[in-house]
Design a protein around this motif. Structure first.
Motif, PDB file in Angstrom:
ATOM      1  N   ALA A 300       0.857  -1.193   0.000  1.00 20.40           N
ATOM      2  CA  ALA A 300       0.000   0.000   0.000  1.00 20.40           C
ATOM      3  C   ALA A 300       0.887   1.234   0.000  1.00 20.40           C
ATOM      4  CB  ALA A 300      -0.886  -0.001   1.244  1.00 20.40           C
ATOM      5  N   CYS A 301       0.259   2.394  -0.095  1.00 19.73           N
ATOM      6  CA  CYS A 301       0.986   3.669  -0.049  1.00 19.73           C
ATOM      7  C   CYS A 301       0.386   4.573   1.024  1.00 19.73           C
ATOM      8  CB  CYS A 301       0.857   4.422  -1.368  1.00 19.73           C
ATOM      9  SG  CYS A 301       1.473   3.528  -2.768  1.00 19.73           S
ATOM     10  N   GLY A 302       1.204   5.479   1.540  1.00 20.70           N
ATOM     11  CA  GLY A 302       0.735   6.545   2.424  1.00 20.70           C
ATOM     12  C   GLY A 302      -0.027   6.018   3.626  1.00 20.70           C
ATOM     13  N   THR A 303      -1.181   6.629   3.842  1.00 21.10           N
ATOM     14  CA  THR A 303      -1.999   6.255   4.994  1.00 21.10           C
ATOM     15  C   THR A 303      -2.401   4.779   4.941  1.00 21.10           C
ATOM     16  OG1 THR A 303      -2.768   8.483   5.399  1.00 21.10           O
ATOM     17  CG2 THR A 303      -4.284   6.740   5.991  1.00 21.10           C
ATOM     18  N   SER A 304      -2.702   4.296   3.748  1.00 18.91           N
ATOM     19  CA  SER A 304      -3.094   2.882   3.626  1.00 18.91           C
ATOM     20  C   SER A 304      -1.931   1.977   4.020  1.00 18.91           C
ATOM     21  CB  SER A 304      -3.533   2.576   2.196  1.00 18.91           C
ATOM     22  OG  SER A 304      -4.652   3.346   1.872  1.00 18.91           O
ATOM     23  N   ALA A 346      -3.587  -5.935  -1.033  1.00 20.36           N
ATOM     24  CA  ALA A 346      -3.431  -4.538  -1.460  1.00 20.36           C
ATOM     25  C   ALA A 346      -4.456  -3.710  -0.708  1.00 20.36           C
ATOM     26  CB  ALA A 346      -3.669  -4.424  -2.955  1.00 20.36           C
ATOM     27  N   ILE A 347      -3.968  -2.687  -0.004  1.00 17.86           N
ATOM     28  CA  ILE A 347      -4.907  -1.792   0.705  1.00 17.86           C
ATOM     29  C   ILE A 347      -4.913  -0.463  -0.036  1.00 17.86           C
ATOM     30  CG2 ILE A 347      -5.516  -0.721   2.905  1.00 17.86           C
ATOM     31  CD1 ILE A 347      -3.876  -2.767   4.337  1.00 17.86           C
ATOM     32  N   SER A 348      -6.099  -0.024  -0.424  1.00 16.74           N
ATOM     33  CA  SER A 348      -6.186   1.244  -1.150  1.00 16.74           C
ATOM     34  C   SER A 348      -7.591   1.817  -1.051  1.00 16.74           C
ATOM     35  CB  SER A 348      -5.824   1.017  -2.624  1.00 16.74           C
ATOM     36  OG  SER A 348      -6.005   2.200  -3.359  1.00 16.74           O
ATOM     37  N   GLN A 349      -7.686   3.029  -0.556  1.00 18.25           N
ATOM     38  CA  GLN A 349      -8.982   3.700  -0.506  1.00 18.25           C
ATOM     39  C   GLN A 349      -9.553   3.839  -1.910  1.00 18.25           C
ATOM     40  OE1 GLN A 349     -11.837   6.342  -1.140  1.00 18.25           O
ATOM     41  NE2 GLN A 349      -9.860   7.250  -1.628  1.00 18.25           N
ATOM     42  N   SER A 350      -8.767   4.440  -2.803  1.00 14.74           N
ATOM     43  CA  SER A 350      -9.264   4.762  -4.150  1.00 14.74           C
ATOM     44  C   SER A 350      -9.338   3.538  -5.047  1.00 14.74           C
ATOM     45  CB  SER A 350      -8.324   5.770  -4.803  1.00 14.74           C
ATOM     46  OG  SER A 350      -7.027   5.203  -4.917  1.00 14.74           O
ATOM     47  N   GLY A 351      -8.473   2.574  -4.791  1.00 14.77           N
ATOM     48  CA  GLY A 351      -8.381   1.415  -5.683  1.00 14.77           C
ATOM     49  C   GLY A 351      -7.717   1.766  -7.004  1.00 14.77           C
ATOM     50  N   GLU A 352      -7.109   2.942  -7.094  1.00 12.53           N
ATOM     51  CA  GLU A 352      -6.519   3.370  -8.359  1.00 12.53           C
ATOM     52  C   GLU A 352      -5.063   3.789  -8.210  1.00 12.53           C
ATOM     53  OE1 GLU A 352      -8.070   2.963 -11.065  1.00 12.53           O
ATOM     54  OE2 GLU A 352     -10.179   2.857 -10.450  1.00 12.53           O
ATOM     55  N   VAL A 399      -8.777  15.548   1.089  1.00 11.97           N
ATOM     56  CA  VAL A 399      -7.602  14.893   0.499  1.00 11.97           C
ATOM     57  C   VAL A 399      -6.896  14.024   1.543  1.00 11.97           C
ATOM     58  CG1 VAL A 399      -5.291  15.394  -0.383  1.00 11.97           C
ATOM     59  CG2 VAL A 399      -7.278  16.424  -1.445  1.00 11.97           C
ATOM     60  N   ALA A 400      -6.866  14.485   2.784  1.00 14.22           N
ATOM     61  CA  ALA A 400      -6.232  13.672   3.829  1.00 14.22           C
ATOM     62  C   ALA A 400      -7.181  12.533   4.223  1.00 14.22           C
ATOM     63  CB  ALA A 400      -5.927  14.541   5.033  1.00 14.22           C
ATOM     64  N   SER A 401      -6.691  11.340   4.131  1.00 12.66           N
ATOM     65  CA  SER A 401      -7.537  10.177   4.416  1.00 12.66           C
ATOM     66  C   SER A 401      -7.772  10.027   5.919  1.00 12.66           C
ATOM     67  CB  SER A 401      -6.842   8.929   3.873  1.00 12.66           C
ATOM     68  OG  SER A 401      -7.694   7.834   3.965  1.00 12.66           O
ATOM     69  N   THR A 402      -9.025   9.865   6.307  1.00 14.65           N
ATOM     70  CA  THR A 402      -9.344   9.700   7.737  1.00 14.65           C
ATOM     71  C   THR A 402     -10.235   8.484   7.939  1.00 14.65           C
ATOM     72  OG1 THR A 402     -11.159  11.276   7.434  1.00 14.65           O
ATOM     73  CG2 THR A 402      -9.115  12.132   8.387  1.00 14.65           C
ATOM     74  N   ALA A 483       1.774  11.913  12.354  1.00 13.87           N
ATOM     75  CA  ALA A 483       2.733  12.890  11.806  1.00 13.87           C
ATOM     76  C   ALA A 483       2.368  13.227  10.356  1.00 13.87           C
ATOM     77  CB  ALA A 483       4.152  12.332  11.889  1.00 13.87           C
ATOM     78  N   LEU A 484       1.975  12.208   9.596  1.00 11.19           N
ATOM     79  CA  LEU A 484       1.602  12.454   8.193  1.00 11.19           C
ATOM     80  C   LEU A 484       0.392  13.386   8.118  1.00 11.19           C
ATOM     81  CD1 LEU A 484       2.032  11.714   5.149  1.00 11.19           C
ATOM     82  CD2 LEU A 484       0.330   9.939   5.474  1.00 11.19           C
ATOM     83  N   LYS A 485      -0.621  13.132   8.963  1.00 12.35           N
ATOM     84  CA  LYS A 485      -1.822  13.983   8.928  1.00 12.35           C
ATOM     85  C   LYS A 485      -1.427  15.423   9.216  1.00 12.35           C
ATOM     86  CE  LYS A 485      -4.180  12.122   7.257  1.00 12.35           C
ATOM     87  NZ  LYS A 485      -4.101  10.768   6.846  1.00 12.35           N
ATOM     88  N   LYS A 487       1.521  16.940   8.904  1.00 11.36           N
ATOM     89  CA  LYS A 487       2.311  17.647   7.886  1.00 11.36           C
ATOM     90  C   LYS A 487       1.496  17.921   6.638  1.00 11.36           C
ATOM     91  CE  LYS A 487       5.194  13.806   7.679  1.00 11.36           C
ATOM     92  NZ  LYS A 487       6.461  13.155   7.683  1.00 11.36           N
ATOM     93  N   GLU A 488       0.637  16.983   6.225  1.00 10.78           N
ATOM     94  CA  GLU A 488      -0.002  17.216   4.926  1.00 10.78           C
ATOM     95  C   GLU A 488      -1.049  18.323   4.951  1.00 10.78           C
ATOM     96  OE1 GLU A 488      -1.832  13.730   3.184  1.00 10.78           O
ATOM     97  OE2 GLU A 488      -2.626  13.099   5.099  1.00 10.78           O
ATOM     98  N   ILE A 489      -1.708  18.528   6.075  1.00 10.99           N
ATOM     99  CA  ILE A 489      -2.732  19.588   6.025  1.00 10.99           C
ATOM    100  C   ILE A 489      -2.318  20.886   6.712  1.00 10.99           C
ATOM    101  CG2 ILE A 489      -4.707  18.050   5.701  1.00 10.99           C
ATOM    102  CD1 ILE A 489      -5.343  18.589   8.680  1.00 10.99           C
ATOM    103  N   ALA A 602      -3.052  15.660  -4.105  1.00 16.68           N
ATOM    104  CA  ALA A 602      -4.316  15.366  -4.774  1.00 16.68           C
ATOM    105  C   ALA A 602      -4.768  13.993  -4.302  1.00 16.68           C
ATOM    106  CB  ALA A 602      -4.143  15.359  -6.271  1.00 16.68           C
ATOM    107  N   LYS A 603      -6.047  13.807  -4.290  1.00 13.59           N
ATOM    108  CA  LYS A 603      -6.590  12.502  -3.923  1.00 13.59           C
ATOM    109  C   LYS A 603      -6.304  11.555  -5.076  1.00 13.59           C
ATOM    110  CE  LYS A 603      -9.354  10.836  -0.664  1.00 13.59           C
ATOM    111  NZ  LYS A 603      -8.866  10.902   0.722  1.00 13.59           N
ATOM    112  N   SER A 604      -6.018  10.310  -4.767  1.00 18.22           N
ATOM    113  CA  SER A 604      -5.887   9.289  -5.801  1.00 18.22           C
ATOM    114  C   SER A 604      -4.670   9.550  -6.700  1.00 18.22           C
ATOM    115  CB  SER A 604      -7.177   9.277  -6.640  1.00 18.22           C
ATOM    116  OG  SER A 604      -7.166   8.183  -7.496  1.00 18.22           O
TER     117      SER A 604
END
Ligand code: F6R
Length: 608
Positions: A300-304, A346-352, A399-402, A483-485, A487-489, A602-604
């Protein structure tokens, strides 16, 4: 990245496209554009900045017509300028193209076109598509797009209009999602259902290397080899109000609050309390293989990815399966050699997400079985995995996944519990996990009830430029996610560390201006975390502890305490992360950041 919306029907296209763009703005927002066709006249406009700027410009324009294409951009090739915004056009302004993705052989194609005397007006890879489609056009737009698809490499979701073929739009995909929406006001095509949910819940997913010719009355789908394909519509479960603020100042806050509901949705119909075993219909196709599996890799990437990192500890606790977690962007380039019966999750919110998709394709090539934990129904990852479990969290617009993070964690617990109950877990242990899962929504609402307290903490510390987040075991990934949340917002620099690593470097940074958020539930790591806090306090660093209700020891030690209800260890991250989300949200609010559309993000992420 980037958002596409196209419409052809019986209503004025301008307003419908602008409305669609606003709902897609979270996918990219550095520039935007639209084109509307009325017979052989095409009116168009592009603007740098948010959709509001484009709207301001087109409001005064006479843009008649009931078909059109529109795009909101997240720049990859070329800066966010008006010339680089979409639509891109050919010199005669016959062909109008909007594009998501990247044309990888664009330099070669551009050189060839320039040798033929074509002048480029933008720095985009998309412009080659406009030129090629114009050159390939001999009266049949679908065929011109097909021929162009054969010339280009890379990923794309495109929408095309031609001045000579009013009454039709042609769209095509390779690697970037496109969804056709069927409504009683006409047809939509968008990169995301959010753009059309107000008008329809009936959709058709375009598949790889397919294109569609869309008119007000219908559509035909064909492959790049001109083979026609029949496909029936599916019903999407998202509602129009899912994409509305409903009184909240930001989607991020709305989505943080939705978590009591999204956790219920992730659990709904999946619990058998008496048996202590969850039911996961989506994995039935691979059940035999899963039972034989002793090795899993979560990609997965990022938050996922951080959800996957928590998942590893959960699987270790509940099952006998060895689990590795890998960033998809690294995994795809590793020398892969799997033991027999390996599963990739595979973990992914968007699936893309491009890296996650590429990782599972590589793993499949090497013989692994694939399981997806995905939110967006019908997305590429959900289709390319052998089986999967949906989050059912509804659209995530911030954009920030919660809310997706917490539903991913719930699903990982369900999956581990199911497998664990066929391995080492007793009925009593299974029943206890299910009981605790059921208690989560109420406990989570107690964390949300502390929003004012968390806001006050954010008010006190939001001007600090550097933060440290510490946790151990299940909460080490929560430190990274917290920490990611932040910094990103809020654009505050923050580091998430395993607390045991603090003495190996980050302690050098501790000073009165650097707050540490310490996640410290009453688990086997408690005393070690207390020692870390003493070390920080001796260096005059402020400590914000996320602790369990009623923890007296911490009240005398930490500068601030955010209390979360008591829950079994494996579920504590689900509560602790909500405190981190709120803290990040309020810091960003005090810093007047654009919370739902943070800069450069950007999301996705559909490009590598
Ligand atoms: C952070 C965030 C990103 C995504 C990452 C993966 O708040 O949203 O880090 O988690 O881009 O995206 P998905 O889950 O769609 O694969």
């Amino acid at each position: 990245m980037c958002g596409i919306v196209c419409y052809i029907g019986n209503k004025p296209a301008k307003q419908i496209l602008l409305e669609g763009l606003k709902r897609l703005e979270y996918r990219g927002y550095d520039s935007a554009g639209l084109a509307v066709q009325d017979g052989k006249k095409i009116s168009w406009q592009r603007a740098v900045g948010k959709i509001a700027e484009l709207e301001r410009r087109v409001n005064g324009m006479d843009m008649k017509g009931t078909s059109g294409i529109a795009h909101t951009r997240w720049a990859t090739h070329g800066e966010p300028t008006e010339e680089n915004a979409h639509p891109q056009v050919d010199p005669e302004q016959n062909v109008f193209v909007i594009h998501n993705g990247i044309i990888e052989n664009y330099h070669t194609l551009k050189r060839k076109l320039e040798k033929k005397g074509v002048e480029f007006r933008s720095e985009t890879d998309t412009e080659v598509l406009a030129h090629l489609i114009a050159m390939n056009f001999e009266g049949d737009l679908s065929q011109a797009v097909r021929n162009t698809m054969l010339q280009v490499e890379g990923t794309f979701g495109i929408g095309v209009m031609h001045r000579q073929t009013p009454g039709e739009l042609v769209v095509a995909r390779r690697g970037s999602p496109l969804i056709i929406g069927v409504s009683d006001v006409g047809h939509f095509v968008a990169s995301d259902v959010a753009a059309m949910v107000r008008y329809t819940d009936q959709v058709v997913h375009l598949q790889e290397n397919e294109l569609a010719r869309v008119t007000a009355d219908g559509f035909t789908i064909s492959t790049v080899q001109a083979k026609f394909v029949e496909r029936t519509t599916e019903t999407v479960e998202w509602q129009a109000e899912d994409a509305e603020l409903n009184g909240f100042p930001h989607f991020m806050l709305k989505e943080i609050y939705e978590q009591t509901m999204t956790i219920k949705n992730a659990l709904r119909g999946r619990l058998e309390p008496g048996e202590g075993v969850p039911k996961l219909g989506g994995i039935i196709p691979v059940w035999e293989r899963l039972m034989a599996c002793r090795h899993m890799v979560i990609v997965a990437c990022g938050t996922s990815y951080f959800a996957g990192c928590v998942g590893r500890y959960i699987f270790e606790k509940l099952t006998e399966i060895d689990v590795e977690v890998e960033l998809a962007s690294e995994f795809r380039y590793r020398k892969l050699n799997f033991p027999p019966n390996t599963f990739i999750i595979a973990i992914s919110q968007s699936g893309e997400t491009a890296d996650t998709l590429a990782a599972i394709r590589e793993a499949k090539r090497k013989g692994a079985s694939l399981l997806g934990i995905v939110n967006v129904v019908g997305s590429s990852i959900s289709r390319e995995t052998d089986a999967g479990i949906y989050n059912h969290a509804g659209p995530e617009i911030g954009v920030a996944s919660t809310k997706n993070f917490t539903s991913q964690l719930v699903i990982l617990v369900l999956l581990a519990l199911l497998l664990g109950r066929h391995q080492k877990l007793s009925l009593t242990e299974g029943v206890e996990v299910i009981r605790e899962l059921e208690s989560l929504p109420v406990k989570l609402s107690k964390v949300l009830a502390q929003a004012n307290h968390i806001e006050a903490i954010a008010q006190k510390y939001h001007k600090c430029n550097n933060w440290l987040f510490l946790g151990r075991k299940y909460n080490y990934p929560i430190a990274m996610e917290g920490a990611l949340k932040l910094k990103e917002i809020s654009y505050i620099h923050a580091e998430g560390y395993a607390a045991g690593e603090m003495k190996h470097g980050p302690i050098a940074l501790i000073n009165p201006q650097m707050p540490t958020v310490a996640i410290i539930p009453e688990d086997e790591m408690y005393e070690k975390m207390i020692s870390n806090i003493h070390e920080i306090k001796s260096r005059k660093g402020p400590v914000i502890a996320i602790a369990v209700e009623g923890d007296q020891k911490l009240k005398g030690l930490a500068d601030e305490v955010i209390e979360v209800p008591r829950v079994i260890d494996i579920l504590n991250p689900i509560l602790a992360v909500v405190a981190c989300q709120l803290l990040a949200y309020y810091c960003a609010k005090f810093l007047h950041r654009d919370i739902d559309k943070p800069r450069n993000l950007a999301k996705s992420v559909t490009v590598e």
